[in-house]
Design a protein around this motif. Structure first.
Motif, PDB file in Angstrom:
ATOM      1  N   PHE A   1     -27.717  -7.623  18.370  1.00  0.00           N
ATOM      2  CA  PHE A   1     -28.588  -7.540  19.551  1.00  0.00           C
ATOM      3  C   PHE A   1     -28.449  -8.808  20.402  1.00  0.00           C
ATOM      4  O   PHE A   1     -28.278  -8.751  21.624  1.00  0.00           O
ATOM      5  CB  PHE A   1     -30.056  -7.391  19.132  1.00  0.00           C
ATOM      6  CG  PHE A   1     -30.395  -6.074  18.489  1.00  0.00           C
ATOM      7  CD1 PHE A   1     -29.682  -4.923  18.760  1.00  0.00           C
ATOM      8  CD2 PHE A   1     -31.464  -5.991  17.591  1.00  0.00           C
ATOM      9  CE1 PHE A   1     -30.006  -3.712  18.165  1.00  0.00           C
ATOM     10  CE2 PHE A   1     -31.797  -4.781  16.999  1.00  0.00           C
ATOM     11  CZ  PHE A   1     -31.068  -3.651  17.281  1.00  0.00           C
ATOM     12  N   GLU A   2     -28.552  -9.972  19.752  1.00  0.00           N
ATOM     13  CA  GLU A   2     -28.563 -11.216  20.512  1.00  0.00           C
ATOM     14  C   GLU A   2     -27.183 -11.561  21.054  1.00  0.00           C
ATOM     15  O   GLU A   2     -27.070 -12.190  22.107  1.00  0.00           O
ATOM     16  CB  GLU A   2     -29.093 -12.349  19.627  1.00  0.00           C
ATOM     17  CG  GLU A   2     -29.886 -13.390  20.383  1.00  0.00           C
ATOM     18  CD  GLU A   2     -31.213 -12.870  20.931  1.00  0.00           C
ATOM     19  OE1 GLU A   2     -31.244 -11.773  21.549  1.00  0.00           O
ATOM     20  OE2 GLU A   2     -32.222 -13.557  20.758  1.00  0.00           O
ATOM     21  N   ALA A   3     -26.119 -11.138  20.364  1.00  0.00           N
ATOM     22  CA  ALA A   3     -24.770 -11.359  20.879  1.00  0.00           C
ATOM     23  C   ALA A   3     -24.554 -10.583  22.176  1.00  0.00           C
ATOM     24  O   ALA A   3     -23.883 -11.058  23.111  1.00  0.00           O
ATOM     25  CB  ALA A   3     -23.726 -10.956  19.838  1.00  0.00           C
ATOM     26  N   THR A   4     -25.131  -9.385  22.256  1.00  0.00           N
ATOM     27  CA  THR A   4     -25.052  -8.598  23.488  1.00  0.00           C
ATOM     28  C   THR A   4     -25.771  -9.315  24.629  1.00  0.00           C
ATOM     29  O   THR A   4     -25.263  -9.396  25.753  1.00  0.00           O
ATOM     30  CB  THR A   4     -25.663  -7.208  23.267  1.00  0.00           C
ATOM     31  OG1 THR A   4     -25.018  -6.567  22.163  1.00  0.00           O
ATOM     32  CG2 THR A   4     -25.526  -6.352  24.514  1.00  0.00           C
ATOM     33  N   ALA A   5     -26.967  -9.839  24.344  1.00  0.00           N
ATOM     34  CA  ALA A   5     -27.705 -10.601  25.353  1.00  0.00           C
ATOM     35  C   ALA A   5     -26.917 -11.825  25.797  1.00  0.00           C
ATOM     36  O   ALA A   5     -26.891 -12.173  26.986  1.00  0.00           O
ATOM     37  CB  ALA A   5     -29.068 -11.007  24.792  1.00  0.00           C
ATOM     38  N   LEU A   6     -26.262 -12.494  24.857  1.00  0.00           N
ATOM     39  CA  LEU A   6     -25.458 -13.676  25.180  1.00  0.00           C
ATOM     40  C   LEU A   6     -24.328 -13.318  26.144  1.00  0.00           C
ATOM     41  O   LEU A   6     -24.058 -14.051  27.105  1.00  0.00           O
ATOM     42  CB  LEU A   6     -24.894 -14.287  23.902  1.00  0.00           C
ATOM     43  CG  LEU A   6     -23.907 -15.440  24.068  1.00  0.00           C
ATOM     44  CD1 LEU A   6     -24.545 -16.601  24.821  1.00  0.00           C
ATOM     45  CD2 LEU A   6     -23.401 -15.892  22.700  1.00  0.00           C
ATOM     46  N   GLY A   7     -23.653 -12.203  25.904  1.00  0.00           N
ATOM     47  CA  GLY A   7     -22.585 -11.778  26.797  1.00  0.00           C
ATOM     48  C   GLY A   7     -23.079 -11.582  28.223  1.00  0.00           C
ATOM     49  O   GLY A   7     -22.394 -11.945  29.193  1.00  0.00           O
ATOM     50  N   LEU A   8     -24.278 -11.029  28.369  1.00  0.00           N
ATOM     51  CA  LEU A   8     -24.841 -10.813  29.704  1.00  0.00           C
ATOM     52  C   LEU A   8     -25.217 -12.134  30.366  1.00  0.00           C
ATOM     53  O   LEU A   8     -25.055 -12.298  31.585  1.00  0.00           O
ATOM     54  CB  LEU A   8     -26.068  -9.902  29.594  1.00  0.00           C
ATOM     55  CG  LEU A   8     -25.765  -8.467  29.136  1.00  0.00           C
ATOM     56  CD1 LEU A   8     -27.050  -7.723  28.804  1.00  0.00           C
ATOM     57  CD2 LEU A   8     -24.979  -7.714  30.204  1.00  0.00           C
TER      58      LEU A   8
END
Length: 428
Positions: free
Chosen positions: A412-419
């Motif tokens: 979940f947080e890796a996806t947020a980091l990409g954004l």
């Protein structure tokens, strides 16, 4: 800070502390409910997700109400509503009663974030400092709620404890009726100087009409959802899944991790009352949970100060990177007490240090005239859709393992980091 800033900051600090006192009392109560009711973690996680979901879903209409009626009325109503919900929690029977009471709490609490954050962003001249203190107050509630709940559970049964917890909200609500401040002082000052706190995607739209019909709501939403704001919306959604999935079952996880590491005899801690009914409710992990969350006060302060020093997206990316690493290290770090305490303290710092940076990013990518609506949408994502994190966490623990849970959270947080990285790149 000037007098108006101080009044706004104090008022919102009280409201923010109360919201998170009740929010984080629930994970402690969850450990009692799991023992009292014959249900699985997946079932209770879903029940809790109802209240947490409404906490987020109600933020969108709450944001509309803020833009129309102002922040003070909604914050005071929020405080009285949350107190009433915890009285109901102590009175209604069974798991169904818990679901109903938490739903009432969620609806009442849902208006706070759009109201409180709009009040700071439109009323406080020193926004970064106000966000920092506002966030620190949240962590007083985040740490104090579990600690106070744990203490009450030693002395009384849980239904009496939750009714006692309702009292501070009623007191804060009464106090909120008397405090004085100008809700739009900062926006009025910006209008005089011609300054604008939003990015190139957001027009300085101070003369837009009130959102008082479906047509104006659709028009406002279209204007709000630029490419930048849409990215922020999805970013905070994934962070919301991480936040709720991590904290809902953290007391139970800490208990599981600590049991083989700590040879603590409750009788040695409780002394003369070791043979009393209260001793049966003593759980050291509850107090450790509260203590670890208290580290978030420092994170909130640092995150708030960073919003005045660097672009918020960059600070956001740093905190998100830390949270990905922490999730992946949590289970391996549970093998010894020093590493478990270190990774837990890092979690508290980063999880709550991210929040002021997130709020400043939301403000940057939204126009002042629809700031309440923007916080309504984003807190719908964080706490509404994000509430699914509690249900998903319960399912991961019921049908998978602790490792399954933390890998899911890291994703979940890796996806947020990409954004967040995409926001940085598009701004260069």
């Amino acid at each position: 800070m000037n007098a108006n800033d101080r009044a706004i900051t104090g008022f919102t600090m009280a409201g923010h502390a109360m919201v998170h006192t009740y929010e984080l009392a629930v994970p402690i109560l969850l450990t009692v409910w799991l023992a009292e009711f014959s249900v699985t973690s997946a079932t209770l996680g879903t029940v809790v997700a109802v209240g947490y979901g409404l906490f987020g879903v109600g933020a969108l209409p709450g944001g509309l109400l803020v833009d129309r009626f102002g922040s003070r009325r909604l914050i005071v109503a929020c405080l009285f509503g949350m107190g009433s919900a915890f009285v109901l929690l102590g009175l209604l029977p069974g798991v169904a009663g818990i679901a109903v009471a938490l739903a009432v709490w969620g609806l009442a609490a849902s208006v706070y974030h759009p109201a409180g954050l709009t009040l700071i962003s439109k009323g406080a001249d020193q926004r970064g400092a106000a966000f920092a203190y506002h966030g620190m107050a949240a962590n007083v509630g985040i740490a104090g709620g579990p600690f106070l709940t744990a203490l009450l559970l030693v002395a009384v049964e849980w239904r009496t404890a939750v009714i006692a917890l309702a009292v501070p909200a009623f007191v804060a609500g009464l106090a909120g009726l008397t405090v004085g401040f100008d809700e739009t002082a900062a926006v009025d000052a910006d209008a005089k100087t011609g300054s604008n706190d939003s990015d190139s995607d957001s027009d300085d739209d101070t003369t837009v009409p009130d959102v008082d019909s479906l047509a104006t709501f659709v028009t406002a939403s279209r204007g709000l959802f630029t490419a930048g704001f849409l990215t922020v919306f999805v970013l905070v959604l994934f962070n919301g899944l991480y936040y709720r999935g991590m904290l809902t079952f953290l007391p139970g996880l800490l208990s599981d991790f600590l049991d083989p590491l700590l040879a603590v005899d409750p009788a040695a801690v409780l002394g003369p009352i070791a043979d009393s009914p209260a001793a049966a409710e003593f759980d050291l992990s509850r107090y450790l949970f509260a203590g670890l969350l208290a580290v978030g006060v420092a994170g909130q302060y640092v995150g708030g100060r960073l919003t005045d020093a660097i672009e918020p997206e960059r600070g956001l990316a740093v905190m998100l990177t830390l949270l990905v690493v922490i999730a992946l290290l949590f289970v391996p770090a549970s093998g010894s007490l020093p590493t478990l305490l270190a990774v837990s303290a890092a979690l508290g710092f980063a999880l709550f240090g991210l929040q002021p940076l997130s709020q400043a990013t939301i403000a940057k990518y939204s126009p002042p005239a629809y700031r309440g609506l923007s916080f309504g949408y984003t807190y719908l994502a964080i706490f509404g859709i994000g509430a699914l994190g509690a249900s998903l966490a319960g399912a991961a623990l019921t049908y998978g393992s602790q490792t399954t849970l933390f890998v899911m959270l890291a994703t979940f947080e890796a996806t947020a980091l990409g954004l967040a990285v995409w926001l940085i790149v598009r701004d260069e």
